[in-house]
Design an enzyme around this catalytic site. Structure first.
Site, PDB file in Angstrom:
ATOM      1  N   HIS A  56      24.964  16.506  73.598  1.00 39.59           N
ATOM      2  CA  HIS A  56      25.765  15.579  74.412  1.00 39.59           C
ATOM      3  C   HIS A  56      25.139  15.320  75.778  1.00 39.59           C
ATOM      4  O   HIS A  56      25.631  14.473  76.523  1.00 39.59           O
ATOM      5  CB  HIS A  56      27.181  16.129  74.637  1.00 39.59           C
ATOM      6  CG  HIS A  56      28.139  15.801  73.542  1.00 39.59           C
ATOM      7  ND1 HIS A  56      28.607  14.523  73.322  1.00 39.59           N
ATOM      8  CD2 HIS A  56      28.700  16.579  72.597  1.00 39.59           C
ATOM      9  CE1 HIS A  56      29.432  14.529  72.284  1.00 39.59           C
ATOM     10  NE2 HIS A  56      29.498  15.771  71.822  1.00 39.59           N
ATOM     11  N   LYS A  67      23.447  10.703  68.683  1.00 35.08           N
ATOM     12  CA  LYS A  67      24.311  10.351  69.818  1.00 35.08           C
ATOM     13  C   LYS A  67      23.592   9.318  70.695  1.00 35.08           C
ATOM     14  O   LYS A  67      23.516   8.159  70.308  1.00 35.08           O
ATOM     15  CB  LYS A  67      24.742  11.620  70.557  1.00 35.08           C
ATOM     16  CG  LYS A  67      25.675  12.463  69.682  1.00 35.08           C
ATOM     17  CD  LYS A  67      26.320  13.638  70.365  1.00 35.08           C
ATOM     18  CE  LYS A  67      27.409  14.234  69.485  1.00 35.08           C
ATOM     19  NZ  LYS A  67      27.096  15.568  68.949  1.00 35.08           N
ATOM     20  N   SER A 112      31.629  19.388  74.727  1.00 32.26           N
ATOM     21  CA  SER A 112      32.074  18.077  74.246  1.00 32.26           C
ATOM     22  C   SER A 112      33.545  17.789  74.511  1.00 32.26           C
ATOM     23  O   SER A 112      33.936  16.627  74.557  1.00 32.26           O
ATOM     24  CB  SER A 112      31.791  17.959  72.758  1.00 32.26           C
ATOM     25  OG  SER A 112      32.539  18.916  72.046  1.00 32.26           O
TER      26      SER A 112
HETATM   27  C1  LIG Z   1      27.208  16.461  67.808  1.00 33.45           C
HETATM   28  C2  LIG Z   1      26.720  17.829  68.038  1.00 33.45           C
HETATM   29  C3  LIG Z   1      26.005  18.523  67.056  1.00 33.45           C
HETATM   30  C4  LIG Z   1      25.801  17.966  65.688  1.00 33.45           C
HETATM   31  O1  LIG Z   1      24.836  16.959  65.689  1.00 33.45           O
HETATM   32  P1  LIG Z   1      24.569  16.165  64.332  1.00 33.45           P
HETATM   33  O2  LIG Z   1      23.179  15.653  64.499  1.00 33.45           O
HETATM   34  O3  LIG Z   1      25.603  15.101  64.247  1.00 33.45           O
HETATM   35  O4  LIG Z   1      24.686  17.143  63.220  1.00 33.45           O
HETATM   36  C5  LIG Z   1      25.510  19.771  67.369  1.00 33.45           C
HETATM   37  N1  LIG Z   1      25.720  20.333  68.578  1.00 33.45           N
HETATM   38  C6  LIG Z   1      26.421  19.710  69.543  1.00 33.45           C
HETATM   39  C7  LIG Z   1      26.623  20.366  70.863  1.00 33.45           C
HETATM   40  C8  LIG Z   1      26.955  18.444  69.299  1.00 33.45           C
HETATM   41  O5  LIG Z   1      27.656  17.839  70.244  1.00 33.45           O
END
Ligand SMILES: *Cc1c(COP(=O)(O)O)cnc(C)c1O
Length: 397
Positions: free
Chosen positions: A213, A244, A185
């Site tokens: 992501h 996301k 990320s």
């Molecule tokens: C955003 C993210 C998470 C967390 O996801 P949520 O559903 O917001 O808890 C977990 N792993 C990665 C790689 C992320 O980018």
């Protein structure tokens, strides 16, 4: 109450230190739907380049309608965990839809991917086993691994020589699981899944990919890194989020081999001891995947926007991390410079965030730009010209 006096001082000291290091995180208040253009509480409208709204689905009319219909038919909440009385036909349909999207055997839903990652390792592995994890993996993977008794090995980000060394070191373990984010990320690079697959064969290991992501973003149809590397169905475990690309509300999942999912349903603590996602979220999630199954238009627009932005920024002379996703890290190295840069961009109508230590290493401060299919060509051009203006003003380019 007497003890609290001392504790209060102890907390205040920490807050003061965070503040004086310039690391205080604040919330900016938005008064409009999440979209390419958003309204802030001071009344200004800015272009949003820091949301995970990769496909622009956060305010999609069809997804909103699906949520509203579900609220009318199923009410607001389930008031239960899944296995007591918290499972509707929508939950099962969403699980099947996700498995179809990723080409996997079965899926289990969680309240968030944080929970999916927190609840995946401990039920499956013991001290006889080994987890081999990329050092840049998401915080929820790190926490999940901590909750599990398996032996822990770490390899440098996407470093296949180091992964091989760690696999050799873990050769005595009963079962080995390599764990990686699909897209990292902070840098926007993808994990080298093709090479990880060959090493997993050579050293007899299983693979887990967190597609949070990458799902919806990477790969021709947005199938994530397993699609990008032509490896659908070849990794044992995929985790991901509905927060996301797929509408951006809430919800996470683990999808993969059916026996793995079945054991998680029996033993995974965030699944057993935390509430079921609301039916409206399940219905909206199904609609999001349905929309994506009909066309690649959003992915193509996103890829096009990303290429346009990245190539213009490179031409302008910015230092950009090589990206294979919709994340573009504009390297400024100095935390104060990076913060100032973001502030000046905001005054020019571009909303981005500066990231500095401890989120990224010291001296690696950057602005993370996230592109979206919701951005129009004018939005992208506006962002590029604002970056160039501020870059020249701050003597970065
Ligand atoms: C955003 C993210 C998470 C967390 O996801 P949520 O559903 O917001 O808890 C977990 N792993 C990665 C790689 C992320 O980018």
């Amino acid at each position: 109450m007497i003890m609290y006096k001392a504790f209060q001082q102890h907390l205040q000291n920490q807050l003061d230190a965070i503040s004086s290091d310039g690391l205080m995180k604040t919330e900016r208040i938005i008064t409009s739907p999440q979209s390419a253009a958003i309204t802030l509480s001071n009344g200004s409208t800015v272009l949003n380049f820091c949301a995970n709204n990769y496909l622009g689905l956060s305010d999609n009319p069809q997804i909103k309608a699906a949520a509203v219909q579900a609220i009318e038919r199923y009410g607001y909440g389930m008031s239960s965990v899944r296995f007591i009385c918290g499972t509707t036909d929508l939950h099962k349909a969403l699980e099947a839809t996700i498995a179809g999207y990723f080409g996997t055997e079965d899926t289990i839903l969680y309240a968030a991917c944080f929970d999916a990652n927190g609840g995946v390792f401990e039920p499956l592995l013991t001290e006889e086993d080994a987890i081999i994890s990329d050092t840049l993996n998401h915080a929820s993977i790190i926490d999940g691994v901590r909750l599990c008794k398996a032996q822990r090995y770490k390899y440098n980000n996407a470093d296949m020589v180091d992964l091989e060394t760690q696999l050799t070191a873990a050769s005595k373990a009963r079962f080995r699981l390599i764990v990686t984010d699909g897209v990292f990320s902070m840098d926007g690079n993808t994990c080298p899944l093709d090479k990880i697959l060959s090493l997993s064969e050579k050293y007899n290991a299983m693979i887990m990919v967190d597609e949070s992501h990458s799902a919806g973003v990477v790969g021709r149809t947005g199938g994530g890194v397993t699609e990008h590397y032509n490896a659908k169905g070849q990794v044992e475990i995929i985790t991901g989020t509905l927060g996301k690309a797929f509408g951006g509300a809430i919800g996470g999942f683990t999808t993969g081999k059916k026996e793995i999912i079945e054991v998680l349903r029996q033993k995974s603590r965030p699944y057993l001891f935390s509430n079921s996602i609301p039916p409206m979220v399940a219905a909206a999630g199904i609609e999001a995947f349905n929309l994506l199954s009909h066309s690649n238009e959003l992915q193509e627009k996103l890829h096009h926007n990303t290429e346009r932005f990245v190539s213009a920024m490179l031409t302008a002379g910015f230092n950009i991390k090589p990206t294979t996703s919709a994340i573009c890290a504009v390297m400024l190295f100095d935390a104060k410079l990076s913060a100032k840069f973001a502030e000046l961009l905001l005054s020019r109508g571009i909303y981005v965030r500066s990231f500095s230590f401890p989120v990224v290493p010291r001296d690696q401060a950057r602005i993370r730009v996230q592109l979206s299919a919701a951005h129009s060509t004018e939005h992208i051009l506006h962002a590029i010209s604002a970056f160039i203006e501020v870059g020249k003003f701050l003597k970065v380019i």
